[in-house]
Design an enzyme around this catalytic site. Sequence first.
Site, PDB file in Angstrom:
ATOM      1  N   ILE A  43     -80.360  76.278  -0.984  1.00  0.00           N
ATOM      2  CA  ILE A  43     -80.709  74.860  -1.197  1.00  0.00           C
ATOM      3  C   ILE A  43     -80.951  74.216   0.164  1.00  0.00           C
ATOM      4  O   ILE A  43     -80.070  74.205   1.028  1.00  0.00           O
ATOM      5  CB  ILE A  43     -79.579  74.118  -1.957  1.00  0.00           C
ATOM      6  N   VAL A  48     -84.785  65.189   7.046  1.00  0.00           N
ATOM      7  CA  VAL A  48     -85.173  63.968   7.765  1.00  0.00           C
ATOM      8  C   VAL A  48     -83.883  63.342   8.298  1.00  0.00           C
ATOM      9  O   VAL A  48     -82.816  63.916   8.157  1.00  0.00           O
ATOM     10  CB  VAL A  48     -85.950  62.980   6.861  1.00  0.00           C
ATOM     11  N   LYS A  79     -83.260  56.162  22.581  1.00  0.00           N
ATOM     12  CA  LYS A  79     -83.742  55.029  21.777  1.00  0.00           C
ATOM     13  C   LYS A  79     -82.991  53.766  22.195  1.00  0.00           C
ATOM     14  O   LYS A  79     -81.764  53.747  22.209  1.00  0.00           O
ATOM     15  CB  LYS A  79     -83.500  55.344  20.296  1.00  0.00           C
ATOM     16  N   VAL A 187     -72.372  76.758  -4.364  1.00  0.00           N
ATOM     17  CA  VAL A 187     -71.307  76.420  -5.317  1.00  0.00           C
ATOM     18  C   VAL A 187     -71.909  76.360  -6.715  1.00  0.00           C
ATOM     19  O   VAL A 187     -72.890  75.647  -6.955  1.00  0.00           O
ATOM     20  CB  VAL A 187     -70.666  75.060  -4.945  1.00  0.00           C
ATOM     21  N   LEU A 334     -75.469  61.620   2.156  1.00  0.00           N
ATOM     22  CA  LEU A 334     -76.256  61.214   0.994  1.00  0.00           C
ATOM     23  C   LEU A 334     -75.454  61.301  -0.300  1.00  0.00           C
ATOM     24  O   LEU A 334     -75.758  60.619  -1.276  1.00  0.00           O
ATOM     25  CB  LEU A 334     -77.515  62.090   0.898  1.00  0.00           C
ATOM     26  N   THR A 345     -79.359  53.734   9.761  1.00  0.00           N
ATOM     27  CA  THR A 345     -77.909  53.571   9.689  1.00  0.00           C
ATOM     28  C   THR A 345     -77.164  54.674   8.926  1.00  0.00           C
ATOM     29  O   THR A 345     -75.931  54.656   8.880  1.00  0.00           O
ATOM     30  CB  THR A 345     -77.579  52.219   9.035  1.00  0.00           C
ATOM     31  N   ILE A 347     -76.746  57.989   9.389  1.00  0.00           N
ATOM     32  CA  ILE A 347     -75.905  58.889  10.193  1.00  0.00           C
ATOM     33  C   ILE A 347     -74.741  58.095  10.795  1.00  0.00           C
ATOM     34  O   ILE A 347     -73.621  58.599  10.915  1.00  0.00           O
ATOM     35  CB  ILE A 347     -76.765  59.614  11.255  1.00  0.00           C
TER      36      ILE A 347
HETATM   37  C1  LIG Z   1     -86.646  59.324   3.819  1.00  0.00           C
HETATM   38  C2  LIG Z   1     -85.363  59.359   4.574  1.00  0.00           C
HETATM   39  C3  LIG Z   1     -85.350  58.996   5.915  1.00  0.00           C
HETATM   40  C4  LIG Z   1     -84.146  58.982   6.623  1.00  0.00           C
HETATM   41  N1  LIG Z   1     -84.127  58.573   7.905  1.00  0.00           N
HETATM   42  C5  LIG Z   1     -82.938  58.438   8.546  1.00  0.00           C
HETATM   43  C6  LIG Z   1     -82.867  57.966   9.863  1.00  0.00           C
HETATM   44  O1  LIG Z   1     -83.876  57.697  10.510  1.00  0.00           O
HETATM   45  N2  LIG Z   1     -81.656  57.832  10.418  1.00  0.00           N
HETATM   46  C7  LIG Z   1     -80.510  58.138   9.762  1.00  0.00           C
HETATM   47  O2  LIG Z   1     -79.419  57.934  10.303  1.00  0.00           O
HETATM   48  N3  LIG Z   1     -80.564  58.663   8.538  1.00  0.00           N
HETATM   49  C8  LIG Z   1     -81.727  58.806   7.905  1.00  0.00           C
HETATM   50  N4  LIG Z   1     -81.763  59.319   6.652  1.00  0.00           N
HETATM   51  C9  LIG Z   1     -80.534  59.825   6.057  1.00  0.00           C
HETATM   52  C10 LIG Z   1     -80.209  61.193   6.621  1.00  0.00           C
HETATM   53  O3  LIG Z   1     -81.258  62.074   6.340  1.00  0.00           O
HETATM   54  C11 LIG Z   1     -78.916  61.724   6.015  1.00  0.00           C
HETATM   55  O4  LIG Z   1     -77.905  60.762   6.113  1.00  0.00           O
HETATM   56  C12 LIG Z   1     -78.438  62.929   6.760  1.00  0.00           C
HETATM   57  O5  LIG Z   1     -79.454  63.852   6.911  1.00  0.00           O
HETATM   58  C13 LIG Z   1     -77.289  63.562   6.042  1.00  0.00           C
HETATM   59  O6  LIG Z   1     -77.729  64.257   4.929  1.00  0.00           O
HETATM   60  P1  LIG Z   1     -76.692  65.113   4.120  1.00  0.00           P
HETATM   61  O7  LIG Z   1     -76.093  66.128   5.012  1.00  0.00           O
HETATM   62  O8  LIG Z   1     -75.788  64.195   3.412  1.00  0.00           O
HETATM   63  O9  LIG Z   1     -77.589  65.797   2.995  1.00  0.00           O
HETATM   64  P2  LIG Z   1     -78.575  67.065   3.069  1.00  0.00           P
HETATM   65  O10 LIG Z   1     -79.286  67.174   4.356  1.00  0.00           O
HETATM   66  O11 LIG Z   1     -79.410  66.965   1.832  1.00  0.00           O
HETATM   67  O12 LIG Z   1     -77.625  68.309   2.955  1.00  0.00           O
HETATM   68  C14 LIG Z   1     -77.039  68.673   1.741  1.00  0.00           C
HETATM   69  C15 LIG Z   1     -76.414  70.029   1.900  1.00  0.00           C
HETATM   70  O13 LIG Z   1     -75.718  70.354   0.709  1.00  0.00           O
HETATM   71  C16 LIG Z   1     -76.006  71.686   0.376  1.00  0.00           C
HETATM   72  N5  LIG Z   1     -75.807  71.889  -1.046  1.00  0.00           N
HETATM   73  C17 LIG Z   1     -76.352  71.212  -2.085  1.00  0.00           C
HETATM   74  N6  LIG Z   1     -75.947  71.741  -3.253  1.00  0.00           N
HETATM   75  C18 LIG Z   1     -75.121  72.777  -2.936  1.00  0.00           C
HETATM   76  C19 LIG Z   1     -74.412  73.747  -3.699  1.00  0.00           C
HETATM   77  N7  LIG Z   1     -74.468  73.772  -5.027  1.00  0.00           N
HETATM   78  N8  LIG Z   1     -73.687  74.659  -3.044  1.00  0.00           N
HETATM   79  C20 LIG Z   1     -73.612  74.674  -1.681  1.00  0.00           C
HETATM   80  N9  LIG Z   1     -74.281  73.793  -0.915  1.00  0.00           N
HETATM   81  C21 LIG Z   1     -75.020  72.874  -1.541  1.00  0.00           C
HETATM   82  C22 LIG Z   1     -77.433  71.914   0.811  1.00  0.00           C
HETATM   83  O14 LIG Z   1     -77.719  73.283   0.991  1.00  0.00           O
HETATM   84  C23 LIG Z   1     -77.431  71.145   2.140  1.00  0.00           C
HETATM   85  O15 LIG Z   1     -76.960  71.987   3.160  1.00  0.00           O
HETATM   86  C24 LIG Z   1     -82.959  59.373   5.954  1.00  0.00           C
HETATM   87  C25 LIG Z   1     -82.988  59.797   4.636  1.00  0.00           C
HETATM   88  C26 LIG Z   1     -84.180  59.780   3.936  1.00  0.00           C
HETATM   89  C27 LIG Z   1     -84.184  60.203   2.501  1.00  0.00           C
END
Ligand SMILES: Cc1cc2nc3c(=O)[nH]c(=O)nc-3n(C[C@H](O)[C@H](O)[C@H](O)COP(=O)(O)OP(=O)(O)OC[C@H]3O[C@@H](n4cnc5c(N)ncnc54)[C@H](O)[C@@H]3O)c2cc1C
Length: 505
Positions: A43, A48, A79, A187, A334, A345, A347
Site C-alpha cells: 500500500i 505529497v 522556506k 495488516v 491523515l 500544517t 506535518i
Molecule cells: C493534496 C495534499 C497535499 C498535502 N500537502 C501538504 C503540505 O504541503 N504540507 C504538509 O504538512 N502536509 C501536506 N499534506 C499532508 C501530508 O501529506 C500528510 O500529513 C503526511 O504525508 C502524512 O501522511 P500519513 O503518513 O499520515 O499517510 P500516508 O502517507 O498515506 O501513509 C499511510 C501509511 O499507512 C500504510 N498502510 C495503510 N494501510 C495499511 C495496512 N493495512 N497495513 C499496513 N500498512 C498500511 C501505508 O502503506 C502507508 O505507509 C498534504 C496532503 C494532501 C492530500
Amino acid sequence: MQNTLNSICIVGGGTAGWMAASLLSSALSGSQIKITLIESPDIATIGVGESTVPSIMEFLRVCQINLKDFVQATSASFKLGIRFDDWQKPGEQFFHPFGAVGQNIHGFDFYQAWLKTVTDGNGTRWLEHSPGAVMAEHQRFMLRSPEQQHWVSRNYAYSLHFDAVLVARYLRQFSLSRGVERIEATVNKVVVDERQFISAVELNSGAAVAADFFIDCSGFNGLLIEGALKIGYEDWTHYLPCNRAVAVQTESTGELPPYTIATARECGWTWKIPLQHRTGNGYVFSSQYCSDDRAIDTLLKVVEGKRLNDPRVIPFTTGRRKKIWHNNCLALGLASGFLEPLESTAIHLVYKTLIRFISYFPDRDFEAHTEQSFNQKINGDYDEIRDFIILHYCTSGRQDTEFWRWCQTMPVPDSLREKIASFRERGQIDHHPEQFFSADSWCSILEGMKIRPKKYHPLMAAFDRQKLAQLLQESKHNIYQTVMQMPMHSDYIEQHCAVKKDDYV
Ligand SMILES: Cc1cc2nc3c(=O)[nH]c(=O)nc-3n(C[C@H](O)[C@H](O)[C@H](O)COP(=O)(O)OP(=O)(O)OC[C@H]3O[C@@H](n4cnc5c(N)ncnc54)[C@H](O)[C@@H]3O)c2cc1C
C-alpha cells in the site's frame, strides 16, 4: 504504583509513521518501551506533503538530526513563508512570512504603531518590517546562529520544502538506528477486546503483533481508529469546500525561491513547491464547481518545466476524528483528520500531536482524564488552524467565479467571526501562547486581503507622529540593510547542503 507501557506498535510507514518512530525512539530512549513499526510493501504512501512550517526545525532538533544532512538527503530547500497570488483579486499578491513583523513599541503591538503611521499618512508597507518577507522578496537566506545579536537576525523563522518519499526513507534509517523494529507486512485484521481496547493486529504473513499501545498512521482510512474502533468523523466540508487535489511533479526550472507559492484559481488554488531537484505542483479544488478533467487541464496549463509523472487525483474530506486518542489508540497524520494544505500544517499537526502525546503519555492504567485532556488540547489545535485557513477564503475579495462568489457568503465558525470583528474594530487580535499562528500571521493575511481596522488603539494617539514615523523608517532601513548582506538562497544551498546530483540521474 508505576504501570509503565512495555510496547508501542505504529501501523503505517508514511511521513506520520516514521516521524512517530523517530520522535518516540528519541524521547523514550531511556525507557524499556519497545517500538515496532509495521510498513506495508503493497500500500503506497500518499507521496505529497512537501511544504512545512518552522516546527519541523524543532522536530529535527528534538530528534538530534543534523539539519544540513537532512536537507541534503531529502533534496530540501528553505522556506520563509507563503506567497499568495491572486487571492484578494487577480493580479494582487501578498506574503505570509514566518517570524516577527516589527518590534513592540513601548509595550504596544507593532501593528498598532504601524496602523497609526498609516492612518497619519506616513506609512510604510507592513511587510517591510518583516525580516522573513524582505529576505523572501530578495531571495536571500542563511541559517540563524546563536552569535547573531541583531534584532533582525533573531526574528526570522524558516522551515523546509522537502521530498516526502526521501523524508520517509531518511527517518526510517534514523529510527532503525535508534532501535525501532520494522516489520514489512500488511495488516489484515485489528483485534479489539470487549473493553474496546486493541489487543493485536494480524498480518498477511499470518503473524500477529500485540502491544500495549497502538499508533494509527495508516492514512486517510484510519484502519485502527475508524476501521476497528469506529470513532466517527467530524466533517468540515461546509466550512472548507475543497475536497480534491491533483498533483504533478515537474523538472526544476533552475529557480529556487525560499517560499511556497499559493495561487488562487477559478475553483480553488494551486501550489508550487520548489525542491532542489524538482518542483511539486498541485491544484486543490472543489468537485462541486470543477471536474477532475478541468482541474487537470488547469494545472497542466500553469506548471513550468518538463512533467516528471502523470497527474494524480487525490480525494479528501476536510475534518477531524471525533476522538484522536481513544483507549489505547492514537490516530496520527491523515488517520487523525485532514485540513487542506493551504498553510502547510498537516506535518506540523503530526509533530504537535506527538509532543502532546509525550506530555500526556499514558501508562497501562489508561486514566480517562489523561485521554480527555489530550483530546481537548489537540482539538483546540485543529480548530485554530481550521479557522486560520477559512480566513483566506472568507476575506478574499474575488467574485469572478461561482466558487469565489460562494466564499463571499460562506458559513464561518463563531470563533473566527469574533476574531475578524475585533480586528475590524481596532486591530486587536487575541493570541494565546499555545496557539500556533501569531497575531502577526493574522495581521499579514488580513492586510494582504486589504482589511483595515476602523481605528487604532486609543492610547496610540498620545504617540508623537513624527517620532513614530521616523522609528518605522529606521526599522525598515535596518531590516533591508541586514538582509542585503545575506547570501542568495540558491548560493547558500549550493555551498552548504546541495544534493549530490548523481543521486537523481
Ligand atoms: C493534496 C495534499 C497535499 C498535502 N500537502 C501538504 C503540505 O504541503 N504540507 C504538509 O504538512 N502536509 C501536506 N499534506 C499532508 C501530508 O501529506 C500528510 O500529513 C503526511 O504525508 C502524512 O501522511 P500519513 O503518513 O499520515 O499517510 P500516508 O502517507 O498515506 O501513509 C499511510 C501509511 O499507512 C500504510 N498502510 C495503510 N494501510 C495499511 C495496512 N493495512 N497495513 C499496513 N500498512 C498500511 C501505508 O502503506 C502507508 O505507509 C498534504 C496532503 C494532501 C492530500
